[in-house]
Enzyme design. Structure first.
Site, short mmCIF file in Angstrom:
data_model
loop_
_atom_site.label_atom_id
_atom_site.label_comp_id
_atom_site.label_asym_id
_atom_site.label_seq_id
_atom_site.Cartn_x
_atom_site.Cartn_y
_atom_site.Cartn_z
N SER A 19 81.07 30.10 31.79
CA SER A 19 81.47 31.47 32.14
C SER A 19 82.88 31.82 31.67
O SER A 19 83.09 32.92 31.13
CB SER A 19 81.35 31.69 33.64
OG SER A 19 79.99 31.70 34.02
N LYS A 68 75.14 30.93 45.76
CA LYS A 68 74.49 32.22 45.54
C LYS A 68 73.92 32.82 46.82
O LYS A 68 73.80 34.04 46.94
CB LYS A 68 73.38 32.09 44.49
CG LYS A 68 73.92 31.80 43.09
CD LYS A 68 72.80 31.77 42.06
CE LYS A 68 73.34 31.51 40.67
NZ LYS A 68 72.29 31.56 39.64
N GLY A 128 58.03 24.90 37.14
CA GLY A 128 59.02 24.64 38.17
C GLY A 128 58.97 25.66 39.29
O GLY A 128 58.31 26.70 39.18
N GLY A 130 62.08 26.03 41.63
CA GLY A 130 63.37 26.05 42.30
C GLY A 130 63.95 27.45 42.38
O GLY A 130 63.25 28.45 42.23
N GLY A 238 68.91 28.67 27.40
CA GLY A 238 69.80 29.00 28.50
C GLY A 238 70.99 29.83 28.09
O GLY A 238 71.49 30.64 28.87
#
Length: 275
Positions: A19, A68, A128, A130, A238
């Protein structure tokens, strides 16, 4: 308004975060010389104290795991998008002192797909179950007109994904991880699993597959992404998600109409190449 403006990403662990690279590249391209963007190692226990210590020079925060959800009680308001998955990755600190939370992962994922020409699909698959999988489901609620099949490792995870589907208005069907290669028949496959989890599936990618969005970015490409590309399929990684969600964060925090996508992506690519 303070003469200098601050923003940062918080999380634990945080040393790996790209970031700062992305946001600083945006500030440089936009000529925002008085803006800074840092990273801070903050866990759930330390989050309230950090947030309370912010002064008027702060414009915004990016949140990564495990913060989060923990940030939500500390905010004055959150967007409908963030509320839909109970996850905030962006906080804007307004001039009147309010803390407003949003989730840019969801529209960022949609924007990344749109950039590659994927605007609507009639079905999709998720590998997945999650936290990232729920954001993927929320994104699919905007672009998928038919069922989404989630490939998971336990009935508890399957039940969780079906629950998210009901909440988000998505027709979610679940299947055992042992049959995950069946996902490859879908026009869009989103892999949300940790590094290594899909490696064994690489040998089972068919010829001319659809689009794969693998949310990992280091190391890149993953074996699955490499096999997918070799067999003629479109691949997003990603970094695509990171850049597009960061573009939205920069726009919200600085107030600019359009963040410099190309400059941010180039900075991210350089950083990954140097690792």
């Amino acid at each position: 308004m303070p003469s200098t403006r601050r923003a940062a990403v918080l999380g634990s662990p945080i040393a790996h975060s790209l970031s700062p690279v992305l946001h600083r590249a945006a500030y440089a391209a936009l000529g925002l010389d008085s803006w800074s963007y840092d990273r801070f190692e903050v866990d759930e226990a330390g989050l309230p104290g950090f947030v309370e210590g912010l002064d008027e020079s702060w414009a915004g925060l990016s949140l990564t795991m495990p913060l989060k959800r923990a940030i939500i009680p500390l905010l004055d308001a959150i967007s409908d998008t963030a509320a839909s998955v109970e996850a905030v990755n962006t906080v804007v600190l307004t001039e009147d002192g309010r803390r407003v939370g949003d989730n840019t992962d969801i529209p960022g994922l949609v924007a990344a797909l749109r950039e590659r020409g994927v605007e609507k699909v009639d079905s999709a698959a998720i590998l997945g179950a999650g936290a990232t999988a729920s954001s993927a489901l929320a994104a699919l609620s905007r672009i998928c007109t038919g069922p989404v099949t989630a490939y998971v490792r336990s009935e508890a995870r399957a039940e969780e994904m079906r629950g998210w589907g009901e909440r988000l208005g998505v027709d979610v069907r679940t299947a055992e991880w042992s049959s995950a290669n069946r996902a490859f028949a879908a026009p869009l496959v989103i892999a949300t699993t940790p590094a290594g989890a899909t490696d064994a599936l690489a040998a089972e990618v068919p010829d001319a597959p659809g689009t794969l969005f693998d949310v990992l970015y280091h190391p890149w490409p993953t074996p699955l992404a490499a096999a997918w590309s070799e067999r003629g399929g479109a691949v997003l990684g990603g970094l695509d998600l990171l850049v597009h969600q960061a573009v939205l964060q920069v726009e919200q925090m600085t107030g600019v109409a359009e963040a410099p996508l190309a400059a941010m992506r180039a900075a991210g690519e350089r950083a990954l190449a140097a690792t």
